[in-house]
Design an enzyme around this catalytic site. Structure first.
Site, mmCIF file in Angstrom:
data_model
loop_
_atom_site.group_PDB
_atom_site.id
_atom_site.type_symbol
_atom_site.label_atom_id
_atom_site.label_comp_id
_atom_site.label_asym_id
_atom_site.label_seq_id
_atom_site.Cartn_x
_atom_site.Cartn_y
_atom_site.Cartn_z
ATOM 1 N N GLU A 148 0.793 -1.228 0.000
ATOM 2 C CA GLU A 148 0.000 0.000 0.000
ATOM 3 C C GLU A 148 0.832 1.288 0.000
ATOM 4 O OE1 GLU A 148 -2.785 -0.370 3.237
ATOM 5 O OE2 GLU A 148 -3.933 -1.924 2.205
ATOM 6 N N GLU A 272 -5.855 -7.957 -1.617
ATOM 7 C CA GLU A 272 -6.455 -7.900 -0.283
ATOM 8 C C GLU A 272 -7.907 -7.469 -0.445
ATOM 9 O OE1 GLU A 272 -4.735 -5.508 2.792
ATOM 10 O OE2 GLU A 272 -2.670 -6.110 2.353
#
Length: 372
Positions: A148, A272
């Site tokens: 991320e 995810e």
């Protein structure tokens, strides 16, 4: 990796891979970093704990035993397990840091050099159990540059883009055998058309996080794109209903698969996704509905030869690891309907491959073992 360091917890690694294999899963995403934290792999810049490296060696061997390949993430934007914050702290403590900002991870020459030392050490690591260097290990499917990545101090996206280009090229200069992805969440950025910016969720619509999904994924050294999906968190301020979260999730995944088909010419993996059990009005059945919707979109794309390649639940865990659970953790044995759903997805994707390759054969073997 952390669970493979000490003998008392190593069985958790085996049990998780065994549970994954029983559901027909053939790929697992995991961390290959721990910087300056408990059981740190990298204890200081360029200095590594051999005991922890041996633990990562064991994870690779155990994954291979169960027919599971790994996507290994190389750094964390978040502070868990050190993250970019630890690199900035090291540079600051050594008196070479340009800034105390966490985002200096992306632009400080000293920190970029720290990271390259780590990359080279990891990629050329020789597994003490197999004698195979990581860059030659077929158990590794891909490397992920960072979990991320965000660079909020430069919303133009230029700083993060330069870092991705530099680090992707460096990884490929050492290892051209494995795939490489960025690890982005999928937020559309300044170079995206208004129609794509409108897909960004809630307060992320204007995306001031310095990421730019299509631009980041177009880099030639990046082999596939990744997105994440957390409707509970992303739509929190909008107080979205369950149905609104579901509609957003379907639009989010479909939009990025479309990008893979039309703009990138690369696979797109949802690496995810999940629903929080702490969300107001949560019901376990909501997860079943969300998972089914995401799986159907991915399968539909894969069936027609499109960019949709996979969707990874965050996060699966074996029994006895409650202290490591977060809002999204799922123990498959405790949720039979979810376990069946995951296995069904594994099986139908494996069938698309018509049994080609050992991974598909293993998955189909698990499918033949029944639906329980």
């Amino acid at each position: 990796m952390d669970q493979a360091v000490e003998a008392r917890s190593r069985d958790r690694v085996s049990r998780m891979f065994r549970a994954a294999a029983e559901m027909g899963l053939t790929v697992c995403r995991s961390w290959a970093f721990n910087d300056g934290a408990y059981n740190a792999l990298q204890v200081s810049p360029g200095h590594f704990d051999e005991r922890v490296f041996k633990a990562l060696d064991r994870v690779l061997v155990e994954a291979g035993r169960h027919g599971v390949r790994l996507i290994l993430s190389l750094a964390n934007n978040l502070e868990a397990y050190g993250g970019k914050t630890q690199y900035v702290r090291w540079a600051w403590e050594e008196g070479v840091g340009l800034s105390a900002s966490n985002d200096s991870f992306f632009f400080d020459p000293a920190i970029r050099d720290y990271f390259k030392v780590y990359l080279k050490t990891l990629l050329t690591r020789k597994n003490h159990l197999t004698g195979v260097e990581y860059r030659d290990d077929p158990t590794i499917l891909a490397w992920e540059l960072m979990n991320e990545p965000r660079c909020t101090t430069d919303p133009s996206g230029d700083t993060l883009q330069r870092w991705i280009e530099e680090m992707a090229a460096y990884v490929k200069s050492i290892d051209r055998k494995h795939l490489l992805t960025v690890g982005t969440e999928g937020f559309y950025g300044p170079t995206s058309p208004p129609s794509k910016l409108a897909v960004n969720p809630g307060i992320w619509k204007d995306n001031n996080y310095g990421s730019d999904f299509i631009r980041n994924a177009k880099i030639p050294d990046i082999d596939f794109a990744s997105i994440h999906l957390y409707p509970d968190t992303w739509l929190l301020q909008q107080r979205a209903t369950v149905d609104e979260k579901l509609e957003f999730a379907k639009r989010w995944v479909a939009s990025h698969i479309e990008d893979g088909d039309t703009e990138l010419g690369k696979p797109v993996l949802t690496t995810e996704f999940g629903l929080s059990h702490r969300a107001q009005g949560f019901d376990p059945a909501h997860r079943d509905v969300l998972y089914r919707a995401i799986y159907d979109i991915v399968y539909g794309s894969a069936a027609r030869g499109g960019a949709g390649a996979a969707a990874f639940v965050w996060q699966l865990a074996p029994e006895g690891m409650e202290e490591f659970h977060d809002d999204f953790s799922v123990v498959p044995s405790e949720h039979p309907s979810l376990r069946r759903l995951i296995k069904e997805q594994s099986c139908r994707l494996a069938k698309l491959r018509r049994g080609a390759g050992e991974e598909a054969k293993r998955a189909l073997s698990a499918c033949a073992a029944g639906s329980s």
